[in-house]
Scaffold this motif. Sequence first.
Motif, PDB file in Angstrom:
ATOM      1  N   THR A 114       0.821  -1.216   0.000  1.00  0.00           N
ATOM      2  CA  THR A 114       0.000   0.000   0.000  1.00  0.00           C
ATOM      3  C   THR A 114       0.851   1.259   0.000  1.00  0.00           C
ATOM      4  OG1 THR A 114      -1.638  -1.218   1.283  1.00  0.00           O
ATOM      5  CG2 THR A 114      -1.903   1.160   1.176  1.00  0.00           C
ATOM      6  N   GLY A 115       1.907   1.257   0.790  1.00  0.00           N
ATOM      7  CA  GLY A 115       2.743   2.447   0.908  1.00  0.00           C
ATOM      8  C   GLY A 115       3.585   2.753  -0.315  1.00  0.00           C
ATOM      9  N   PHE A 116       3.490   1.927  -1.345  1.00  0.00           N
ATOM     10  CA  PHE A 116       4.239   2.171  -2.575  1.00  0.00           C
ATOM     11  C   PHE A 116       3.309   2.451  -3.759  1.00  0.00           C
ATOM     12  CE2 PHE A 116       7.075  -0.193   0.159  1.00  0.00           C
ATOM     13  CZ  PHE A 116       8.270   0.516   0.040  1.00  0.00           C
ATOM     14  N   LEU A 117       2.024   2.588  -3.472  1.00  0.00           N
ATOM     15  CA  LEU A 117       1.055   2.919  -4.516  1.00  0.00           C
ATOM     16  C   LEU A 117       0.725   4.402  -4.443  1.00  0.00           C
ATOM     17  CD1 LEU A 117      -1.437  -0.095  -4.426  1.00  0.00           C
ATOM     18  CD2 LEU A 117      -0.019   0.616  -6.374  1.00  0.00           C
ATOM     19  N   GLN A 118       0.888   5.059  -5.559  1.00  0.00           N
ATOM     20  CA  GLN A 118       0.611   6.495  -5.647  1.00  0.00           C
ATOM     21  C   GLN A 118      -0.603   6.735  -6.539  1.00  0.00           C
ATOM     22  OE1 GLN A 118       3.130   9.283  -8.091  1.00  0.00           O
ATOM     23  NE2 GLN A 118       3.724  10.054  -6.064  1.00  0.00           N
ATOM     24  N   VAL A 119      -1.488   7.634  -6.099  1.00  0.00           N
ATOM     25  CA  VAL A 119      -2.690   7.970  -6.871  1.00  0.00           C
ATOM     26  C   VAL A 119      -2.610   9.441  -7.265  1.00  0.00           C
ATOM     27  CG1 VAL A 119      -5.201   8.169  -6.844  1.00  0.00           C
ATOM     28  CG2 VAL A 119      -4.084   6.230  -5.699  1.00  0.00           C
ATOM     29  N   THR A 120      -2.869   9.707  -8.547  1.00  0.00           N
ATOM     30  CA  THR A 120      -2.835  11.079  -9.071  1.00  0.00           C
ATOM     31  C   THR A 120      -4.159  11.363  -9.774  1.00  0.00           C
ATOM     32  OG1 THR A 120      -0.453  10.814  -9.435  1.00  0.00           O
ATOM     33  CG2 THR A 120      -1.512  12.722 -10.452  1.00  0.00           C
ATOM     34  N   ILE A 121      -4.671  12.598  -9.600  1.00  0.00           N
ATOM     35  CA  ILE A 121      -5.962  12.984 -10.160  1.00  0.00           C
ATOM     36  C   ILE A 121      -5.779  14.105 -11.183  1.00  0.00           C
ATOM     37  CG2 ILE A 121      -8.309  13.757  -9.633  1.00  0.00           C
ATOM     38  CD1 ILE A 121      -7.572  11.138  -8.275  1.00  0.00           C
ATOM     39  N   THR A 149       0.396   9.332  -1.833  1.00  0.00           N
ATOM     40  CA  THR A 149       0.779   7.933  -1.681  1.00  0.00           C
ATOM     41  C   THR A 149      -0.145   7.316  -0.639  1.00  0.00           C
ATOM     42  OG1 THR A 149       3.074   8.381  -2.259  1.00  0.00           O
ATOM     43  CG2 THR A 149       2.621   6.354  -1.032  1.00  0.00           C
ATOM     44  N   LEU A 150      -0.672   6.147  -0.949  1.00  0.00           N
ATOM     45  CA  LEU A 150      -1.628   5.507  -0.048  1.00  0.00           C
ATOM     46  C   LEU A 150      -0.978   5.101   1.275  1.00  0.00           C
ATOM     47  CD1 LEU A 150      -3.566   3.247  -2.593  1.00  0.00           C
ATOM     48  CD2 LEU A 150      -4.142   5.559  -1.796  1.00  0.00           C
ATOM     49  N   ALA A 151      -1.826   4.991   2.305  1.00  0.00           N
ATOM     50  CA  ALA A 151      -1.349   4.573   3.627  1.00  0.00           C
ATOM     51  C   ALA A 151      -2.177   3.381   4.085  1.00  0.00           C
ATOM     52  CB  ALA A 151      -1.467   5.717   4.625  1.00  0.00           C
ATOM     53  N   ALA A 152      -1.531   2.364   4.613  1.00  0.00           N
ATOM     54  CA  ALA A 152      -2.224   1.141   5.035  1.00  0.00           C
ATOM     55  C   ALA A 152      -3.174   1.428   6.197  1.00  0.00           C
ATOM     56  CB  ALA A 152      -1.204   0.087   5.431  1.00  0.00           C
ATOM     57  N   GLY A 153      -4.430   1.054   6.004  1.00  0.00           N
ATOM     58  CA  GLY A 153      -5.426   1.216   7.058  1.00  0.00           C
ATOM     59  C   GLY A 153      -5.673   2.644   7.455  1.00  0.00           C
ATOM     60  N   ALA A 154      -5.504   3.566   6.530  1.00  0.00           N
ATOM     61  CA  ALA A 154      -5.670   4.992   6.853  1.00  0.00           C
ATOM     62  C   ALA A 154      -6.211   5.734   5.635  1.00  0.00           C
ATOM     63  CB  ALA A 154      -4.346   5.595   7.311  1.00  0.00           C
ATOM     64  N   SER A 155      -6.497   7.016   5.862  1.00  0.00           N
ATOM     65  CA  SER A 155      -7.025   7.867   4.800  1.00  0.00           C
ATOM     66  C   SER A 155      -6.015   8.944   4.442  1.00  0.00           C
ATOM     67  CB  SER A 155      -8.333   8.519   5.252  1.00  0.00           C
ATOM     68  OG  SER A 155      -8.857   9.361   4.240  1.00  0.00           O
ATOM     69  N   VAL A 156      -5.878   9.237   3.156  1.00  0.00           N
ATOM     70  CA  VAL A 156      -4.999  10.321   2.696  1.00  0.00           C
ATOM     71  C   VAL A 156      -5.821  11.261   1.814  1.00  0.00           C
ATOM     72  CG1 VAL A 156      -2.903   8.936   2.813  1.00  0.00           C
ATOM     73  CG2 VAL A 156      -4.227   8.978   0.690  1.00  0.00           C
ATOM     74  N   ASN A 157      -5.472  12.526   1.843  1.00  0.00           N
ATOM     75  CA  ASN A 157      -6.199  13.523   1.048  1.00  0.00           C
ATOM     76  C   ASN A 157      -5.668  13.534  -0.381  1.00  0.00           C
ATOM     77  OD1 ASN A 157      -7.815  14.464   3.201  1.00  0.00           O
ATOM     78  ND2 ASN A 157      -6.124  15.709   3.949  1.00  0.00           N
TER      79      ASN A 157
END
Length: 205
Positions: A114-121, A149-157
């Motif tokens: 999870t910590g190595f997956l990045q999401v871009t909009i 970058t995603l965080a395991a078991g958490a929310s990111v803006n």
Amino acid sequence: MNPPNRSPLRCALESLTSTRVRILLTLGIVLGLGTVGTMAVWTDNSTATSGTFSTGTVSLLINNANPYNFTSLTLASMLPGESRAAILQVQNKGSVPLKYSMSATTPAGSPALTGFLQVTIFPGASPTNTTTNGMRTGGCTGTQVGQATLAAGASVNLITTVRELAATTGVDDLCVVAKLSATAPTTVQNQTLSAVTFNFSATTV
């Protein structure tokens, strides 16, 4: 001087009687004026009636659904540096304008991957997905409006600067790119992130 044949007592009584008559006459005049003052007067009334009052509605949909099953954003057996792009259409079906932000949440117990997956909009863009020399690449045109970058078991803006949608017909096409970092270590091999939930929070403008 008292008139002849009239005693002083009689004269006094006559004088007193005369005074009482004058007092009663005076009261009669005052009471008469009071009676005139209580005569009926003309009156009138008027009214003003307001229009109707109603409440508005806030209705945020994703691709005409809530919730929306975003299965187009998936990629199995990813290698470092690979990515996938897919479209999300954010829609305002409510009767009032709104503004929204976006975040991404992963389930509790998500793997280190999870910590190595990045999401871009990217707004207003169409996704492209190509494969070159066995490397899969997803992309969007335009200028990004959010990245995390995603965080395991958490929310990111993802989108922190709110975006506005007009009432009833407001639409925002978001191209979403999920990418596995090119520096992802061998320790995240054979791991699976079950789901990423994209959350859209809307408020009235």
